[in-house]
Design a protein around this motif. Structure first.
Motif, PDB file in Angstrom:
ATOM      1  N   THR A  98       3.867  -3.527 -20.550  1.00 37.77           N
ATOM      2  CA  THR A  98       3.449  -4.420 -21.055  1.00 37.77           C
ATOM      3  C   THR A  98       2.192  -4.490 -20.216  1.00 37.77           C
ATOM      4  N   THR A  99       1.591  -5.908 -19.942  1.00 34.35           N
ATOM      5  CA  THR A  99      -0.032  -5.379 -19.072  1.00 34.35           C
ATOM      6  C   THR A  99      -0.307  -4.143 -17.943  1.00 34.35           C
ATOM      7  N   ALA A 100      -1.194  -4.082 -17.613  1.00 34.32           N
ATOM      8  CA  ALA A 100      -1.540  -3.291 -16.563  1.00 34.32           C
ATOM      9  C   ALA A 100      -1.762  -3.848 -15.430  1.00 34.32           C
ATOM     10  N   GLY A 101      -1.910  -5.575 -15.655  1.00 29.47           N
ATOM     11  CA  GLY A 101      -1.781  -6.111 -14.706  1.00 29.47           C
ATOM     12  C   GLY A 101      -1.402  -7.110 -14.489  1.00 29.47           C
ATOM     13  N   ARG A 102       0.034  -6.939 -14.432  1.00 32.17           N
ATOM     14  CA  ARG A 102       1.226  -7.211 -14.218  1.00 32.17           C
ATOM     15  C   ARG A 102       2.182  -6.246 -13.825  1.00 32.17           C
ATOM     16  N   ALA A 103       1.747  -4.602 -13.807  1.00 31.02           N
ATOM     17  CA  ALA A 103       2.069  -3.923 -13.742  1.00 31.02           C
ATOM     18  C   ALA A 103       1.420  -3.196 -12.338  1.00 31.02           C
ATOM     19  N   ARG A 104      -0.231  -3.966 -12.076  1.00 27.60           N
ATOM     20  CA  ARG A 104      -0.407  -4.021 -10.656  1.00 27.60           C
ATOM     21  C   ARG A 104       0.175  -4.025  -9.464  1.00 27.60           C
ATOM     22  N   ALA A 105      -0.095  -5.504 -10.080  1.00 29.28           N
ATOM     23  CA  ALA A 105       1.158  -6.805  -9.128  1.00 29.28           C
ATOM     24  C   ALA A 105       2.384  -6.283  -8.578  1.00 29.28           C
ATOM     25  N   ASP A 106       3.134  -5.878  -9.414  1.00 25.53           N
ATOM     26  CA  ASP A 106       4.369  -5.402  -9.079  1.00 25.53           C
ATOM     27  C   ASP A 106       4.275  -4.303  -8.535  1.00 25.53           C
ATOM     28  N   LEU A 107       3.098  -2.981  -8.674  1.00 29.68           N
ATOM     29  CA  LEU A 107       2.954  -1.842  -7.110  1.00 29.68           C
ATOM     30  C   LEU A 107       2.635  -2.797  -6.158  1.00 29.68           C
ATOM     31  N   GLU A 108       1.958  -3.660  -6.165  1.00 32.94           N
ATOM     32  CA  GLU A 108       1.609  -4.228  -5.051  1.00 32.94           C
ATOM     33  C   GLU A 108       2.377  -4.429  -4.218  1.00 32.94           C
ATOM     34  N   THR A 109       3.362  -5.208  -5.144  1.00 32.21           N
ATOM     35  CA  THR A 109       4.656  -6.206  -4.078  1.00 32.21           C
ATOM     36  C   THR A 109       5.533  -4.791  -3.779  1.00 32.21           C
ATOM     37  N   SER A 110       5.368  -4.646  -4.037  1.00 33.39           N
ATOM     38  CA  SER A 110       6.620  -3.081  -4.015  1.00 33.39           C
ATOM     39  C   SER A 110       6.174  -2.464  -2.729  1.00 33.39           C
ATOM     40  N   GLU A 111       5.160  -1.875  -2.766  1.00 31.50           N
ATOM     41  CA  GLU A 111       4.180  -1.250  -1.397  1.00 31.50           C
ATOM     42  C   GLU A 111       3.993  -1.919   0.031  1.00 31.50           C
ATOM     43  N   ARG A 112       4.346  -3.099  -0.511  1.00 29.37           N
ATOM     44  CA  ARG A 112       4.502  -4.328   0.314  1.00 29.37           C
ATOM     45  C   ARG A 112       5.423  -4.509   0.988  1.00 29.37           C
ATOM     46  N   LEU A 113       6.614  -4.570  -0.218  1.00 27.73           N
ATOM     47  CA  LEU A 113       7.463  -4.770   0.716  1.00 27.73           C
ATOM     48  C   LEU A 113       8.566  -4.110   1.970  1.00 27.73           C
ATOM     49  N   ALA A 114       7.732  -2.603   1.938  1.00 31.28           N
ATOM     50  CA  ALA A 114       8.025  -1.811   3.054  1.00 31.28           C
ATOM     51  C   ALA A 114       7.594  -2.279   4.180  1.00 31.28           C
ATOM     52  N   ASP A 115       7.145  -3.417   4.519  1.00 29.48           N
ATOM     53  CA  ASP A 115       6.375  -3.841   5.505  1.00 29.48           C
ATOM     54  C   ASP A 115       6.951  -5.635   5.721  1.00 29.48           C
ATOM     55  N   LEU A 116       8.227  -5.355   4.642  1.00 29.30           N
ATOM     56  CA  LEU A 116       8.320  -7.401   5.214  1.00 29.30           C
ATOM     57  C   LEU A 116      10.237  -7.066   4.407  1.00 29.30           C
ATOM     58  N   ASP A 117      10.506  -6.972   6.210  1.00 31.53           N
ATOM     59  CA  ASP A 117      12.473  -6.239   5.809  1.00 31.53           C
ATOM     60  C   ASP A 117      13.051  -7.629   5.139  1.00 31.53           C
ATOM     61  N   ALA A 118      12.850  -9.094   5.726  1.00 34.33           N
ATOM     62  CA  ALA A 118      13.344 -10.473   4.807  1.00 34.33           C
ATOM     63  C   ALA A 118      13.076 -10.186   3.652  1.00 34.33           C
ATOM     64  N   THR A 119      11.835  -9.786   2.910  1.00 37.61           N
ATOM     65  CA  THR A 119      11.401  -9.741   1.448  1.00 37.61           C
ATOM     66  C   THR A 119      12.074  -9.257   1.031  1.00 37.61           C
ATOM     67  N   SER A 120      12.181  -7.977   1.321  1.00 35.49           N
ATOM     68  CA  SER A 120      12.543  -6.487   0.700  1.00 35.49           C
ATOM     69  C   SER A 120      14.796  -6.894   0.423  1.00 35.49           C
ATOM     70  N   GLU A 121      14.777  -7.703   1.634  1.00 32.85           N
ATOM     71  CA  GLU A 121      16.604  -7.743   1.306  1.00 32.85           C
ATOM     72  C   GLU A 121      16.688  -8.811   0.488  1.00 32.85           C
ATOM     73  N   ALA A 122      15.824 -10.018   0.235  1.00 36.64           N
ATOM     74  CA  ALA A 122      15.968 -10.173  -0.423  1.00 36.64           C
ATOM     75  C   ALA A 122      15.754 -10.185  -2.132  1.00 36.64           C
ATOM     76  N   VAL A 123      14.947  -8.973  -1.709  1.00 38.91           N
ATOM     77  CA  VAL A 123      14.650  -8.659  -3.622  1.00 38.91           C
ATOM     78  C   VAL A 123      16.070  -7.857  -3.721  1.00 38.91           C
ATOM     79  N   ARG A 124      16.373  -6.886  -2.553  1.00 40.41           N
ATOM     80  CA  ARG A 124      17.813  -5.806  -2.932  1.00 40.41           C
ATOM     81  C   ARG A 124      19.397  -7.048  -3.440  1.00 40.41           C
TER      82      ARG A 124
END
Length: 267
Positions: A98-124
């Protein structure tokens, strides 16, 4: 595929697993790979097609959830540096095609999930696509109070509307922050300037809106009182005249109060 000395290899994939978890995931991939390899959409009964598509969508969502959860941790391992990529996003983009921009967005989201319990649960639970999770996490990181509302919006509305709502909830916080910054700046720059010209004295006052409005109300109460006390047209001055008088009288009252001697009481 086969396991050799703890390694999981695939006849059709270049991915090699050296840990149990990765081997389990690749073991689950193989039957799906075989199914897709033999898939001819023309042979699927037309009445089945929507259900088969929905099954693939669900499988893709679950796999994307696992990928999103692991993205930040994988970047943290530093493989991108050892393999001489310019950044973790470039390494992820190369892995995912994929593009670096799309990968960067996924990386930022993945890092933020550590502090967002409800969103992390929805992803799981596979209730959010990576794009939905990105929109929710991006806004919730700025405005945590919006997380539950945005999760609800993401699961019942379009991605476009979810993104719009996420931007609106981010703007709420930005607006409050900008307002606080503006008020602090005005307070720090408060001033009263006096100057004289052509036989007249001039006063220019600048300060916080709330305090200026309070001063205005006090002056206007005095102006109204003077208007009522001087009903005859011959006695009445303009409201601007009375506003000046009220301001001077308020200043005199403060000065008189400071000069007034204290009364000593003997008990």
């Amino acid at each position: 595929g086969r396991c050799l000395n703890g390694h999981m290899t695939s006849n059709t994939s270049s991915v090699t697993a050296t840990c149990g978890m990765a081997a389990d995931i690749l073991s689950a991939v193989e039957p799906v790979r075989a199914l897709v390899g033999g898939l001819d959409p023309r042979n699927v009964p037309l009445s089945w097609a929507p259900e088969v598509l929905a099954a693939f969508v669900e499988m893709e969502r679950v796999a994307a959830s696992g990928r999103l959860l692991m993205t930040g941790r994988a970047a943290e391992a530093g493989a991108w540096e050892r393999e001489r990529f310019a950044s973790a996003a470039d390494w992820l983009a190369n892995q995912q095609g994929t593009t670096a921009g799309r990968a960067r967005a996924d990386l930022e989201t993945s890092e933020r999930l550590a502090d967002l319990d409800a969103t992390s649960e929805a992803v799981r639970e596979g209730r959010l696509s990576p794009e939905q999770a990105c929109a929710v996490a991006d806004a919730a990181a700025v405005n945590p109070d919006a997380e539950r509302d945005l999760l609800d919006r993401a699961q019942r509305d379009s991605l476009r509307r979810t993104r719009q709502e996420a931007e609106r909830r981010k703007a709420e916080v930005r607006s409050e922050a900008e307002k606080a910054e503006r008020e602090a700046r005005v307070r720090n720059e408060r001033s009263a300037r006096l100057w004289y010209s052509n036989g007249a004295g001039h006063l220019e006052v600048r300060g916080p809106v709330a305090e200026m409005k309070e001063l205005e109300q006090r002056i206007q109460r005095e102006v109204d009182r003077k208007f009522r006390a001087n009903r005859a047209p011959a006695q009445r001055s303009s409201r601007a005249n009375y506003a000046f008088d009220a301001l001077i009288e308020m200043g005199n009252k403060v000065a008189d109060a400071k000069r007034a001697p204290l009364t000593r009481m003997t008990l």
